[in-house]
Scaffold this motif. Structure first.
Motif, PDB file in Angstrom:
ATOM      1  N   ARG A  12       0.880  -1.163   0.000  1.00  0.00           N
ATOM      2  CA  ARG A  12       0.000   0.000   0.000  1.00  0.00           C
ATOM      3  C   ARG A  12       0.917   1.212   0.000  1.00  0.00           C
ATOM      4  O   ARG A  12       1.770   1.363   0.872  1.00  0.00           O
ATOM      5  CB  ARG A  12      -0.907   0.015   1.230  1.00  0.00           C
ATOM      6  CG  ARG A  12      -1.910   1.183   1.228  1.00  0.00           C
ATOM      7  CD  ARG A  12      -2.732   1.178   2.503  1.00  0.00           C
ATOM      8  NE  ARG A  12      -3.733   2.229   2.491  1.00  0.00           N
ATOM      9  CZ  ARG A  12      -3.519   3.498   2.823  1.00  0.00           C
ATOM     10  NH1 ARG A  12      -2.293   3.881   3.193  1.00  0.00           N
ATOM     11  NH2 ARG A  12      -4.484   4.387   2.790  1.00  0.00           N
ATOM     12  N   ASP A  30      -7.421   9.155  -1.654  1.00  0.00           N
ATOM     13  CA  ASP A  30      -7.279   7.714  -1.828  1.00  0.00           C
ATOM     14  C   ASP A  30      -7.201   7.364  -3.317  1.00  0.00           C
ATOM     15  O   ASP A  30      -7.937   7.925  -4.138  1.00  0.00           O
ATOM     16  CB  ASP A  30      -8.465   6.962  -1.234  1.00  0.00           C
ATOM     17  CG  ASP A  30      -8.459   6.978   0.292  1.00  0.00           C
ATOM     18  OD1 ASP A  30      -7.385   7.223   0.873  1.00  0.00           O
ATOM     19  OD2 ASP A  30      -9.525   6.751   0.890  1.00  0.00           O
ATOM     20  N   GLU A  83      -7.944   4.298  -5.697  1.00  0.00           N
ATOM     21  CA  GLU A  83      -8.683   3.051  -5.657  1.00  0.00           C
ATOM     22  C   GLU A  83      -8.498   2.246  -6.933  1.00  0.00           C
ATOM     23  O   GLU A  83      -8.313   2.801  -8.017  1.00  0.00           O
ATOM     24  CB  GLU A  83     -10.176   3.313  -5.439  1.00  0.00           C
ATOM     25  CG  GLU A  83     -10.502   3.924  -4.084  1.00  0.00           C
ATOM     26  CD  GLU A  83     -11.994   3.978  -3.819  1.00  0.00           C
ATOM     27  OE1 GLU A  83     -12.767   3.432  -4.638  1.00  0.00           O
ATOM     28  OE2 GLU A  83     -12.389   4.569  -2.793  1.00  0.00           O
ATOM     29  N   TYR A  84      -8.551   0.926  -6.763  1.00  0.00           N
ATOM     30  CA  TYR A  84      -8.540   0.005  -7.907  1.00  0.00           C
ATOM     31  C   TYR A  84      -9.581  -1.064  -7.627  1.00  0.00           C
ATOM     32  O   TYR A  84      -9.479  -1.804  -6.648  1.00  0.00           O
ATOM     33  CB  TYR A  84      -7.158  -0.625  -8.098  1.00  0.00           C
ATOM     34  CG  TYR A  84      -7.099  -1.614  -9.247  1.00  0.00           C
ATOM     35  CD1 TYR A  84      -6.926  -1.171 -10.559  1.00  0.00           C
ATOM     36  CD2 TYR A  84      -7.234  -2.981  -9.024  1.00  0.00           C
ATOM     37  CE1 TYR A  84      -6.882  -2.071 -11.615  1.00  0.00           C
ATOM     38  CE2 TYR A  84      -7.187  -3.886 -10.081  1.00  0.00           C
ATOM     39  CZ  TYR A  84      -7.005  -3.422 -11.367  1.00  0.00           C
ATOM     40  OH  TYR A  84      -6.977  -4.320 -12.410  1.00  0.00           O
ATOM     41  N   GLU A  85     -10.613  -1.094  -8.464  1.00  0.00           N
ATOM     42  CA  GLU A  85     -11.709  -2.055  -8.312  1.00  0.00           C
ATOM     43  C   GLU A  85     -12.284  -2.027  -6.897  1.00  0.00           C
ATOM     44  O   GLU A  85     -12.528  -3.058  -6.261  1.00  0.00           O
ATOM     45  CB  GLU A  85     -11.250  -3.464  -8.686  1.00  0.00           C
ATOM     46  CG  GLU A  85     -10.867  -3.609 -10.159  1.00  0.00           C
ATOM     47  CD  GLU A  85     -10.531  -5.040 -10.533  1.00  0.00           C
ATOM     48  OE1 GLU A  85     -10.579  -5.909  -9.641  1.00  0.00           O
ATOM     49  OE2 GLU A  85     -10.247  -5.280 -11.721  1.00  0.00           O
ATOM     50  N   GLY A  86     -12.480  -0.806  -6.381  1.00  0.00           N
ATOM     51  CA  GLY A  86     -13.083  -0.647  -5.072  1.00  0.00           C
ATOM     52  C   GLY A  86     -12.159  -0.881  -3.899  1.00  0.00           C
ATOM     53  O   GLY A  86     -12.592  -0.820  -2.737  1.00  0.00           O
ATOM     54  N   HIS A  87     -10.876  -1.109  -4.171  1.00  0.00           N
ATOM     55  CA  HIS A  87      -9.901  -1.376  -3.115  1.00  0.00           C
ATOM     56  C   HIS A  87      -8.898  -0.232  -3.085  1.00  0.00           C
ATOM     57  O   HIS A  87      -8.310   0.127  -4.107  1.00  0.00           O
ATOM     58  CB  HIS A  87      -9.188  -2.705  -3.407  1.00  0.00           C
ATOM     59  CG  HIS A  87      -8.184  -3.103  -2.378  1.00  0.00           C
ATOM     60  ND1 HIS A  87      -8.538  -3.661  -1.173  1.00  0.00           N
ATOM     61  CD2 HIS A  87      -6.829  -3.018  -2.365  1.00  0.00           C
ATOM     62  CE1 HIS A  87      -7.445  -3.909  -0.471  1.00  0.00           C
ATOM     63  NE2 HIS A  87      -6.400  -3.523  -1.166  1.00  0.00           N
ATOM     64  N   VAL A  88      -8.677   0.359  -1.902  1.00  0.00           N
ATOM     65  CA  VAL A  88      -7.719   1.459  -1.769  1.00  0.00           C
ATOM     66  C   VAL A  88      -6.310   0.892  -1.800  1.00  0.00           C
ATOM     67  O   VAL A  88      -5.933   0.081  -0.951  1.00  0.00           O
ATOM     68  CB  VAL A  88      -7.950   2.249  -0.468  1.00  0.00           C
ATOM     69  CG1 VAL A  88      -6.887   3.336  -0.312  1.00  0.00           C
ATOM     70  CG2 VAL A  88      -9.338   2.881  -0.461  1.00  0.00           C
ATOM     71  N   THR A 120      -2.407   6.378  -1.218  1.00  0.00           N
ATOM     72  CA  THR A 120      -2.846   7.767  -1.138  1.00  0.00           C
ATOM     73  C   THR A 120      -1.877   8.641  -1.920  1.00  0.00           C
ATOM     74  O   THR A 120      -0.680   8.342  -2.005  1.00  0.00           O
ATOM     75  CB  THR A 120      -2.899   8.252   0.321  1.00  0.00           C
ATOM     76  OG1 THR A 120      -1.588   8.172   0.910  1.00  0.00           O
ATOM     77  CG2 THR A 120      -3.868   7.420   1.141  1.00  0.00           C
TER      78      THR A 120
END
Length: 315
Positions: free
Chosen positions: A228, A245, A247-252, A255
């Motif tokens: 991350r 944030d 995001e990729y496919e709803g996943h953080v 930042t």
């Protein structure tokens, strides 16, 4: 209180040094502040940097510092912790000192936040990797394990398959691939290894595999993990500029600091360059961003100077 500069650059990596060099060559009084904690310090070499392929990170930075100083730029070892807006510019706290400048470039990069897995952090940048374009050639034809950490892990496995026919995807503590992904992985000969990974195994000073919860060890030469990526934004946050944030496919996945293409942030006079704004930028891209942002800052200063000159002329 140190006398004012045209520009303070916070961050002495590829982006910050390139920005400082460009401004010094533009005859600006520029200070680059370097906390001495580059993201790529553990790596054996910088890759994909045209004409400097494989150069040690420390060697590249040393050359950049020398070039900055050669053109009259200034360099200070220290940590910038906060900044404030003042009349005609900014104040920046650097250790126990306060320094003023008309413009501010923040090129502090990012921090890789890794899974809490024994042995992983110690091998980071050596044989625990994340970027195929940075390290794929160096692990070509070796046994590569991809440690799942989110939706990008299947994509990582497919990417590293370009460099090796021996790639395994470890589902670890995450949901397994979808049926469609399983078919795609099987079609390219990528194995899926179920079970929680408990340890990175090292033998003879090198990574040798991953230990699974059942105490079995899968032999490997390299491990790929998606960290991350968190922008180093302390100075920017002190100015009210908050990271966003990514995001990729709803996943953080990280930042970053949002900015215009010129690097200009929401606060006039404050610019960003390199990984703090672009999490995917490799060293060469970060250096290029430093040049681009420095040119924008110089143009901004010139516009201010034109306005002042006209006012004096009319007076």
């Amino acid at each position: 209180m140190t006398d004012g500069y045209d520009v303070i650059v916070v961050g002495g990596g590829a982006a910050g040094l390139s920005a400082g060099l460009t401004l010094a060559r533009a005859r600006r009084r520029v200070l680059v502040v370097d906390a001495g904690d580059p993201r790529n310090a553990p790596a054996d070499g910088v890759h994909g940097f045209l004409s400097r392929e494989g150069v040690a990170p420390a060697e590249l930075l040393a050359a950049g510092r020398a070039e900055l100083l050669n053109f009259g730029g200034e360099l200070r070892a220290g940590k910038a912790t906060a900044a404030r807006v003042i009349e005609n510019g900014f104040e920046v706290d650097i250790d126990a000192d306060v320094v003023r400048a008309r413009r501010l470039i923040v090129a502090t990069g990012l921090v890789d936040e890794l899974p809490d897995l024994p042995g992983l952090r110690e091998r980071w940048g050596r044989d625990v990797l994340h970027c195929p374009y940075c390290h794929g050639w160096e692990v070509r034809d070796q046994r590569i394990g991809v440690l799942a950490r989110g939706p990008l892990s299947v994509h990582q496995a497919q990417l590293f398959r370009q460099w090796s026919a021996d790639v395994s995807l470890f589902t670890h503590t995450h949901d397994g691939p979808t049926d469609e992904q399983l078919e795609q992985l099987a079609a390219r000969g990528i194995r899926v290894v179920p079970g929680e990974v408990t340890e990175v195994v090292v033998a003879g000073g090198r990574l040798s595999g991953l230990r699974i919860a059942d105490d079995s060890v899968v032999g490997l030469d390299a491990v790929v993990v998606g960290p991350r990526m968190a922008a180093r934004s302390e100075v920017l946050e002190s100015l009210g500029i908050e990271p966003a944030d990514l995001e990729y496919e709803g996943h953080v996945v990280g930042t970053y600091i949002a900015a215009e293409s010129t690097g200009r942030t929401e606060l006039a006079g404050v610019y960003v360059a390199g990984n703090v704004a672009d999490l995917q930028a490799q060293v060469m891209a970060a250096a290029a961003a430093g040049v681009k942002v420095a040119a924008a800052v110089n143009a901004d200063l010139i516009e201010e100077e034109i306005t002042a000159a006209v006012a004096r002329h009319r007076g």
